[in-house]
Write a protein that holds these residues in place. Structure first.
Motif, PDB file in Angstrom:
ATOM      1  N   ALA A   1       0.835  -1.210   0.000  1.00 36.60           N
ATOM      2  CA  ALA A   1       0.000   0.000   0.000  1.00 36.60           C
ATOM      3  C   ALA A   1       0.866   1.255   0.000  1.00 36.60           C
ATOM      4  N   VAL A   2       1.994   1.214   0.716  1.00 34.37           N
ATOM      5  CA  VAL A   2       2.918   2.354   0.733  1.00 34.37           C
ATOM      6  C   VAL A   2       3.480   2.588  -0.658  1.00 34.37           C
ATOM      7  N   TYR A   3       3.871   1.504  -1.341  1.00 33.75           N
ATOM      8  CA  TYR A   3       4.411   1.663  -2.691  1.00 33.75           C
ATOM      9  C   TYR A   3       3.374   2.293  -3.618  1.00 33.75           C
ATOM     10  N   ARG A   4       2.127   1.864  -3.517  1.00 28.28           N
ATOM     11  CA  ARG A   4       1.075   2.438  -4.376  1.00 28.28           C
ATOM     12  C   ARG A   4       0.890   3.927  -4.075  1.00 28.28           C
ATOM     13  N   ARG A   5       0.915   4.272  -2.789  1.00 29.73           N
ATOM     14  CA  ARG A   5       0.725   5.681  -2.423  1.00 29.73           C
ATOM     15  C   ARG A   5       1.903   6.526  -2.887  1.00 29.73           C
ATOM     16  N   TRP A   6       3.115   6.028  -2.650  1.00 28.09           N
ATOM     17  CA  TRP A   6       4.293   6.779  -3.095  1.00 28.09           C
ATOM     18  C   TRP A   6       4.274   6.974  -4.602  1.00 28.09           C
ATOM     19  N   TRP A   7       3.877   5.937  -5.335  1.00 28.74           N
ATOM     20  CA  TRP A   7       3.828   6.042  -6.794  1.00 28.74           C
ATOM     21  C   TRP A   7       2.784   7.072  -7.221  1.00 28.74           C
ATOM     22  N   ALA A   8       1.596   7.004  -6.606  1.00 25.51           N
ATOM     23  CA  ALA A   8       0.527   7.932  -6.977  1.00 25.51           C
ATOM     24  C   ALA A   8       0.905   9.374  -6.666  1.00 25.51           C
ATOM     25  N   GLU A   9       1.591   9.569  -5.553  1.00 22.14           N
ATOM     26  CA  GLU A   9       1.983  10.922  -5.140  1.00 22.14           C
ATOM     27  C   GLU A   9       3.324  11.352  -5.729  1.00 22.14           C
ATOM     28  N   ARG A  10       3.987  10.443  -6.444  1.00 22.25           N
ATOM     29  CA  ARG A  10       5.317  10.702  -7.019  1.00 22.25           C
ATOM     30  C   ARG A  10       6.280  11.165  -5.935  1.00 22.25           C
ATOM     31  N   ARG A  11       6.230  10.462  -4.805  1.00 17.67           N
ATOM     32  CA  ARG A  11       7.078  10.816  -3.676  1.00 17.67           C
ATOM     33  C   ARG A  11       8.501  10.328  -3.845  1.00 17.67           C
ATOM     34  N   VAL A  12       8.686   9.197  -4.564  1.00 19.81           N
ATOM     35  CA  VAL A  12      10.023   8.626  -4.725  1.00 19.81           C
ATOM     36  C   VAL A  12      10.251   8.273  -6.190  1.00 19.81           C
ATOM     37  N   ASP A  13      11.518   8.227  -6.545  1.00 24.04           N
ATOM     38  CA  ASP A  13      11.885   7.843  -7.910  1.00 24.04           C
ATOM     39  C   ASP A  13      12.126   6.342  -8.027  1.00 24.04           C
ATOM     40  N   GLY A  14      12.383   5.676  -6.914  1.00 24.21           N
ATOM     41  CA  GLY A  14      12.638   4.248  -6.894  1.00 24.21           C
ATOM     42  C   GLY A  14      12.673   3.768  -5.460  1.00 24.21           C
ATOM     43  N   VAL A  15      12.792   2.453  -5.283  1.00 24.00           N
ATOM     44  CA  VAL A  15      12.786   1.893  -3.928  1.00 24.00           C
ATOM     45  C   VAL A  15      13.832   0.796  -3.792  1.00 24.00           C
ATOM     46  N   VAL A  16      14.297   0.634  -2.557  1.00 26.15           N
ATOM     47  CA  VAL A  16      15.122  -0.504  -2.178  1.00 26.15           C
ATOM     48  C   VAL A  16      14.206  -1.471  -1.434  1.00 26.15           C
ATOM     49  N   VAL A  17      14.144  -2.699  -1.902  1.00 24.68           N
ATOM     50  CA  VAL A  17      13.233  -3.704  -1.336  1.00 24.68           C
ATOM     51  C   VAL A  17      14.051  -4.729  -0.548  1.00 24.68           C
ATOM     52  N   VAL A  18      13.716  -4.931   0.711  1.00 21.45           N
ATOM     53  CA  VAL A  18      14.440  -5.883   1.556  1.00 21.45           C
ATOM     54  C   VAL A  18      13.536  -7.047   1.929  1.00 21.45           C
TER      55      VAL A  18
ATOM     56  N   PRO B   1      11.460  -9.880 -11.319  1.00 16.66           N
ATOM     57  CA  PRO B   1      11.223  -9.753 -12.752  1.00 16.66           C
ATOM     58  C   PRO B   1      12.419  -9.110 -13.429  1.00 16.66           C
ATOM     59  N   ALA B   2      12.476  -9.229 -14.752  1.00 14.80           N
ATOM     60  CA  ALA B   2      13.632  -8.725 -15.485  1.00 14.80           C
ATOM     61  C   ALA B   2      13.745  -7.216 -15.418  1.00 14.80           C
ATOM     62  N   THR B   3      12.681  -6.501 -15.017  1.00 14.18           N
ATOM     63  CA  THR B   3      12.732  -5.046 -14.953  1.00 14.18           C
ATOM     64  C   THR B   3      13.327  -4.542 -13.637  1.00 14.18           C
ATOM     65  N   LEU B   4      13.634  -5.413 -12.711  1.00 12.12           N
ATOM     66  CA  LEU B   4      14.202  -5.015 -11.428  1.00 12.12           C
ATOM     67  C   LEU B   4      15.628  -5.517 -11.311  1.00 12.12           C
ATOM     68  N   SER B   5      16.456  -4.735 -10.619  1.00 14.06           N
ATOM     69  CA  SER B   5      17.803  -5.192 -10.319  1.00 14.06           C
ATOM     70  C   SER B   5      17.794  -5.930  -8.984  1.00 14.06           C
TER      71      SER B   5
ATOM     72  N   LEU C   1       3.758  -0.931 -11.602  1.00  9.28           N
ATOM     73  CA  LEU C   1       3.816   0.510 -11.378  1.00  9.28           C
ATOM     74  C   LEU C   1       4.943   1.181 -12.158  1.00  9.28           C
ATOM     75  N   ALA C   2       5.825   0.359 -12.739  1.00  5.43           N
ATOM     76  CA  ALA C   2       7.017   0.879 -13.420  1.00  5.43           C
ATOM     77  C   ALA C   2       7.859   1.711 -12.455  1.00  5.43           C
ATOM     78  N   LEU C   3       7.941   1.258 -11.216  1.00  8.93           N
ATOM     79  CA  LEU C   3       8.731   1.930 -10.195  1.00  8.93           C
ATOM     80  C   LEU C   3      10.071   1.221 -10.071  1.00  8.93           C
ATOM     81  N   PRO C   4      11.177   1.850 -10.465  1.00 13.48           N
ATOM     82  CA  PRO C   4      12.486   1.192 -10.401  1.00 13.48           C
ATOM     83  C   PRO C   4      12.787   0.690  -8.992  1.00 13.48           C
ATOM     84  N   ALA C   5      13.381  -0.497  -8.900  1.00 10.60           N
ATOM     85  CA  ALA C   5      13.628  -1.084  -7.589  1.00 10.60           C
ATOM     86  C   ALA C   5      14.848  -1.992  -7.636  1.00 10.60           C
ATOM     87  N   VAL C   6      15.475  -2.109  -6.487  1.00 11.07           N
ATOM     88  CA  VAL C   6      16.558  -3.070  -6.282  1.00 11.07           C
ATOM     89  C   VAL C   6      16.180  -3.926  -5.089  1.00 11.07           C
ATOM     90  N   THR C   7      16.155  -5.233  -5.283  1.00 12.15           N
ATOM     91  CA  THR C   7      15.872  -6.137  -4.181  1.00 12.15           C
ATOM     92  C   THR C   7      17.182  -6.528  -3.504  1.00 12.15           C
TER      93      THR C   7
END
Length: 364
Positions: free
Chosen positions: A113-130, A179-183, A145-151
């Motif tokens: 839900a945080v990721y969806r909100r950040w994306w909608a509000e354009r709060r971040v350019d990408g995320v680090v996923v742990v 997925p192939a779109t994430l690092s 969401l086409a939100l760049p991310a690194v796991t």
């Protein structure tokens, strides 16, 4: 309260129109180089910073990346891993004047839900996923969401060596959750577990327990699987080597230790998935009159100052956790700069034998 400087303030002090200030600060044509330099100098003197909401509405980057932790809050204050990881991430981001937006939530649904909100509000350019999960909905969501991310700590063996990184989106190993779109930045838990088991087996231990972290986390399952594989490789009896899961807290680590040591044939060595549980385990052994390492050997998965000041000092896996964070941040910035997704592996931890491991009791 001090008022934030505005474009109007800059225009007044620089002796130009507000439109000229807008052109200069947004790298648009329409002003001379001398005027552009003067406007930027005045903006810096006034301490002006662009409004992040306005930048987002104009399609520009927000200048921030996000990190969400779906962990029990009481486990974060005592565990050193995340503090070191965040310090490494922040080191890279600070050098690029990029903010880190950090939030702790109660579960995975709240994290999504945080990721969806950040994306909608354009709060971040990408995320680090742990904390990748064995059945993880986040990569698909972030791709949608086409939100760049690194796991960080991705599942499966890495497809590349630490010195040979792959730039191919298709290079991720089969079974990878990303997925192939994430690092992805990976940790070689199998190689680390092999070092631990080789050390304990070499000392003569044959009954070994593993006090693991939270079930469902990919690295928890990977470490449990690696323990079994290494036990088979060394010819250890399956019933003599086992894992129990916890929430990473000292309380659950202590309780797991009590249960294990109360068994008819207790282990002579215990491997703990973090430093806090290892210290709690030593305390429980002391309460029960079991000396460490004379009656029980103890290994901590992550080294820390706590491992080094505890008596006896704890044998532990030493790794550059801050470097792990730096690597993740570097990969995310590379994605934001238009780079291709790729998978990289962090440096293999090194087992540091200390005073908490020794041969098992003679009667064993």
């Amino acid at each position: 309260m001090a008022r934030r400087p505005t474009i109007k303030d800059i225009a007044r002090q620089a002796g130009v129109s507000e439109s000229a200030v807008s052109f200069a600060l947004n790298n648009r044509p329409g002003v001379s180089q001398d005027t552009r330099a003067r406007i930027r100098r005045v903006a810096e003197e006034l301490g002006w910073q662009p409004n992040s909401a306005a930048r987002a509405l104009s399609g520009e980057q927000s200048g921030a990346v996000g990190l969400v932790l779906a962990r029990p809050a009481h486990t974060l204050g005592v565990e050193s891993f995340f503090l070191q990881l965040v310090s490494g991430i922040q080191e890279v981001l600070a050098a690029g004047r990029i903010a880190l937006l950090f939030q702790v939530v109660e579960d995975l649904d709240a994290e999504c839900a945080v990721y969806r909100r950040w994306w909608a509000e354009r709060r971040v350019d990408g995320v680090v996923v742990v904390d990748p999960r064995t059945d993880d909905p986040r990569p698909a969501l972030l791709e949608q969401l086409a939100l760049p991310a690194v796991t960080v700590g991705e599942t499966g063996p890495a497809s590349t060596s630490p010195d040979s990184d792959s730039d191919s989106p298709d290079s991720a190993s089969p079974g990878s959750a990303a997925p192939a779109t994430l690092s992805a930045v990976r940790a070689d838990d199998a190689g680390a577990m092999a070092q631990v088991l080789d050390h304990l087996h070499g000392l003569g231990h044959r009954r070994i327990a593993h006090v693991a972290g939270m079930p469902g986390l990919a690295h928890t399952e990977r470490r449990i699987s690696s323990l079994r594989a290494e036990a088979r490789r060394l010819g250890l009896a399956p019933g003599q080597v086992r894992s129990v899961t916890t929430d990473y807290s000292d309380a659950e680590g202590a309780e797991a230790t009590r249960r294990i040591l109360a068994e008819p044939e207790p282990p002579t060595a215990i491997v703990y998935d973090n430093d806090v549980m290892a210290v709690a385990g030593v305390a429980v052994a002391s309460e029960l009159g079991i000396p460490v390492p004379g009656g029980l050997s103890v290994v901590a998965w992550d080294d820390s100052a706590l491992c080094r000041v505890t008596r006896p000092r704890l044998t532990a896996l030493v790794r550059d956790t801050a470097g792990f964070g730096r690597l993740a941040a570097e990969e995310l910035l590379a994605l934001l700069a238009g780079g291709r997704p790729r998978s990289r592996e962090s440096e293999l931890p090194r087992l540091e034998p200390r005073e908490s491991t020794a041969p098992p009791p003679a009667a064993y």
